[in-house]
Write a protein that holds these residues in place. Structure first.
Motif, mmCIF file in Angstrom:
data_model
loop_
_atom_site.group_PDB
_atom_site.id
_atom_site.type_symbol
_atom_site.label_atom_id
_atom_site.label_comp_id
_atom_site.label_asym_id
_atom_site.label_seq_id
_atom_site.Cartn_x
_atom_site.Cartn_y
_atom_site.Cartn_z
ATOM 1 N N SER A 142 9.123 -3.344 -4.822
ATOM 2 C CA SER A 142 8.766 -2.508 -3.711
ATOM 3 C C SER A 142 7.102 -2.208 -3.950
ATOM 4 N N LYS A 143 6.739 -1.938 -2.884
ATOM 5 C CA LYS A 143 5.187 -1.549 -2.698
ATOM 6 C C LYS A 143 5.117 -0.399 -3.349
ATOM 7 N N TYR A 144 3.925 -0.023 -3.929
ATOM 8 C CA TYR A 144 3.488 1.261 -4.445
ATOM 9 C C TYR A 144 2.217 1.655 -3.565
ATOM 10 N N SER A 145 2.161 3.038 -3.796
ATOM 11 C CA SER A 145 1.061 3.837 -2.918
ATOM 12 C C SER A 145 0.533 4.722 -3.899
ATOM 13 N N SER A 167 -10.409 2.912 0.307
ATOM 14 C CA SER A 167 -9.211 1.910 0.713
ATOM 15 C C SER A 167 -9.428 1.313 1.980
ATOM 16 N N HIS A 188 -1.881 -2.313 -5.119
ATOM 17 C CA HIS A 188 -1.069 -1.992 -3.974
ATOM 18 C C HIS A 188 -1.391 -1.010 -3.290
ATOM 19 N N HIS A 191 -4.203 -1.379 -0.755
ATOM 20 C CA HIS A 191 -3.704 -1.919 0.345
ATOM 21 C C HIS A 191 -2.732 -1.322 1.086
ATOM 22 N N ASN A 192 -2.169 -0.333 0.686
ATOM 23 C CA ASN A 192 -0.955 0.585 1.684
ATOM 24 C C ASN A 192 -1.803 1.597 2.221
ATOM 25 N N SER A 193 -3.110 1.803 1.513
ATOM 26 C CA SER A 193 -3.631 2.906 2.475
ATOM 27 C C SER A 193 -4.644 2.443 3.187
ATOM 28 N N ARG A 197 -2.694 -2.198 6.129
ATOM 29 C CA ARG A 197 -1.273 -2.100 5.682
ATOM 30 C C ARG A 197 -0.190 -2.864 6.214
ATOM 31 N N ASN A 198 -0.247 -3.044 7.526
ATOM 32 C CA ASN A 198 0.797 -3.661 8.179
ATOM 33 C C ASN A 198 0.796 -5.296 8.216
ATOM 34 N N PHE A 201 0.409 -8.229 1.817
ATOM 35 C CA PHE A 201 -0.444 -8.140 0.550
ATOM 36 C C PHE A 201 0.033 -9.146 -0.339
#
Ligand code: ATP
Ligand code: MG
Length: 474
Positions: A142-145, A167, A188, A191-193, A197-198, A201
């Motif tokens: 799973s991806k982390y934020s 970010s 992670h 990247h996710n913020s 992010r879409n 990664f």
């Protein structure tokens, strides 16, 4: 016994097993050895008298006999490392009158002349396989934020806020910090913020890629680039990451020849697939991470200065756990909650003694070490409170078993493990693990943290070296 078997004298049976090319072990329903042939014992450095009645994994390295005896599922042609050799293992459940009563396992020993050749061949296959396995696991993870990053200490909050702020930028980020401080988590989260992010990664572990696969992995290859290559070619990870983020983990382990190729790709924003005719344009954000001192490596000439500047546009140094001891409690609680879910347990707490001990410890393996310690504790726990007794020995009795890295003189016959001499009695497995960890630590010190060189000195493959480092939180 069937009628046909009855005609064979009992004394023959043992000899028949010995003559077969496979070694044999039989366990009961609980994984306890009820039979093991004499050649197998000799190879393991034990005797049938000692082995029979013991749990298979206590006698045979990497044994899974107890599992097969429990699940009733056969395991065929599995690779099993024993005593530094790679064996082919078959494990069969034994059903009598429809009831699972135990299991039989065989391992095949290659003959001595072919051993080296065979080992070499299998070893590189195993390394390649492990590499792809880890990669596949990573991709599924799973991806982390940022909300997954626990810690309220001032210095951690500062670092987190800074990372969150940068970010959205497209500049390269270099994450540094000791092993287990959360570099991957930060990558992670960044990247996710970010605005990317879409898109993908793509984590790339520079330490684990076999050298000969580096270029084709990163940049891909064209159809027919080399024998055995996939028809139609293969996309490189940089192309997969197009418009997204590429995470170059353990960048300090990247060989110099690849550093030049990487630099060119980053500068020109183009990659050149192996054996291909044309370049492919890629738009990437690079996050790199290392626990090594890149500046020093630049001075020593083992890391390219121009690449260093290109990666180090934004530098984020993640503080070690010992520099933010006030976070230990909140991280522990967070981890206990997560682990609790996995083990179907709730309301697990740390006793005051444990918390005090945690505060005294220097946590060389940082959050990963804490995570491992807590997972181990949950496995041993009866009630809801983690007590000192649930901690590993080195934490329970820090005075006696102390793993502060130091360079040790080589082992001598009088004192084979040097510092282990004064420790309380440990199981053989624990002792071997300690010796292995020590050997790894000392070699890393000698090579200034250079994992490739250390693996070479120790005579093991870099993938297995890398895995051992992870295991011992080095
Ligand atoms: N602040 C944190 N809060 C919660 N969990 C954390 C935190 N930092 C790290 N962890 C956990 O600790 C473990 C190690 O983190 P990670 O793999 O990101 O470390 P790393 O710095 O990349 O280590 P290495 O240099 O050995 O690769 C992971 O399981 C991660 O979930
Ligand atoms: Mg990491």
């Amino acid at each position: 016994m069937s009628t046909t078997m009855k005609n064979i004298p009992q004394t023959w049976l043992e000899e028949i097993i010995r003559l077969s090319i496979e070694r044999l072990v039989i366990v009961d329903r609980h994984g306890v050895i009820v039979y093991i042939d004499s050649d197998y014992c000799e190879f393991l450095g034990t005797t049938a008298e000692k082995a029979i009645g013991q749990l298979a994994p206590d006698i045979i390295e990497n044994s899974r006999m107890h599992i097969v005896a429990k699940t009733g599922k056969e395991e065929i042609e599995e690779i099993q490392p024993i005593n530094g050799s790679v064996m082919i293992a078959n494990r069969y459940p034994i059903f009598i009158d429809g009831e699972l009563v135990g299991a039989m396992g065989t391992v095949m020993f290659p003959n001595p002349e072919n051993l080296m050749h065979y080992n070499h061949k299998i070893q590189s296959l195993v390394e390649e396989l492990n590499f792809y396995k880890t990669k596949a696991e990573k991709e599924l993870k799973s991806k982390y934020s940022f909300k997954d990053l626990t810690g309220n200490s001032r210095n951690f909050r500062g670092v987190k806020a800074f990372a969150e702020r940068i970010s959205v930028s497209d500049s390269s980020v270099l994450l540094t910090g000791e092993s287990g401080t959360g570099k991957e988590l930060f990558a992670h989260a960044i990247h996710n913020s970010s605005l990317r992010r879409n898109h993908q990664f793509v984590p790339i572990n520079c330490a684990a890629i076999p050298e000969e696969l580096f270029e084709s992995e990163l940049f891909g290859y064209a159809d027919g680039a080399f024998t055995g290559s996939k028809k139609g070619g293969k996309k490189g990870l940089f192309e997969v990451a197009n418009n997204g983020t590429v995470f170059l983990d353990e960048i300090g382990e990247m060989p110099l020849f690849m550093q030049s190729k990487l630099l060119r790709a980053l500068q020109e924003k183009e990659i050149h697939p192996v054996g291909g005719q044309k370049n492919i344009r890629v738009d990437l954000r690079v996050i790199a991470a290392t626990n090594r001192d890149l500046e020093k490596m630049v001075e020593e000439g083992s890391f390219r200065q121009d690449l260093y500047y290109r990666l180090n546009v934004i530098h984020i140094e993640i503080p070690a756990l010992r520099e933010r001891k006030e976070d230990i409690e909140s991280i522990s609680n967070e981890l206990l909650m997560k682990l609790g879910k996995r083990f179907y347990r709730t309301g697990i707490e740390l006793s005051t003694e444990v918390l005090n001990r945690f505060h005294q410890h220097s946590w060389p393996g940082n959050v990963r070490e804490l995570e491992n310690v807590l997972e181990r504790a949950i496995n041993l726990l009866d009630g809801n409170k983690v007590e000192l007794a649930h901690l590993p020995l080195y934490l329970r009795d820090q005075e006696v078993v102390n793993f502060q890295p130091e360079v040790h003189v080589p082992a001598s016959p009088e004192n084979p493990l040097n510092q282990a001499a004064s420790t309380p009695v440990l199981t053989l497995k624990e002792t071997l693990a300690q010796a292995e960890k020590l050997a790894l630590q000392n070699t890393l010190l000698l090579t200034n943290g250079n994992k490739l060189e250390a693996a070479k000195l120790l005579g093991i493959g870099k993938t297995s070296f890398y895995e051992k480092c992870k295991l011992y939180q080095l």
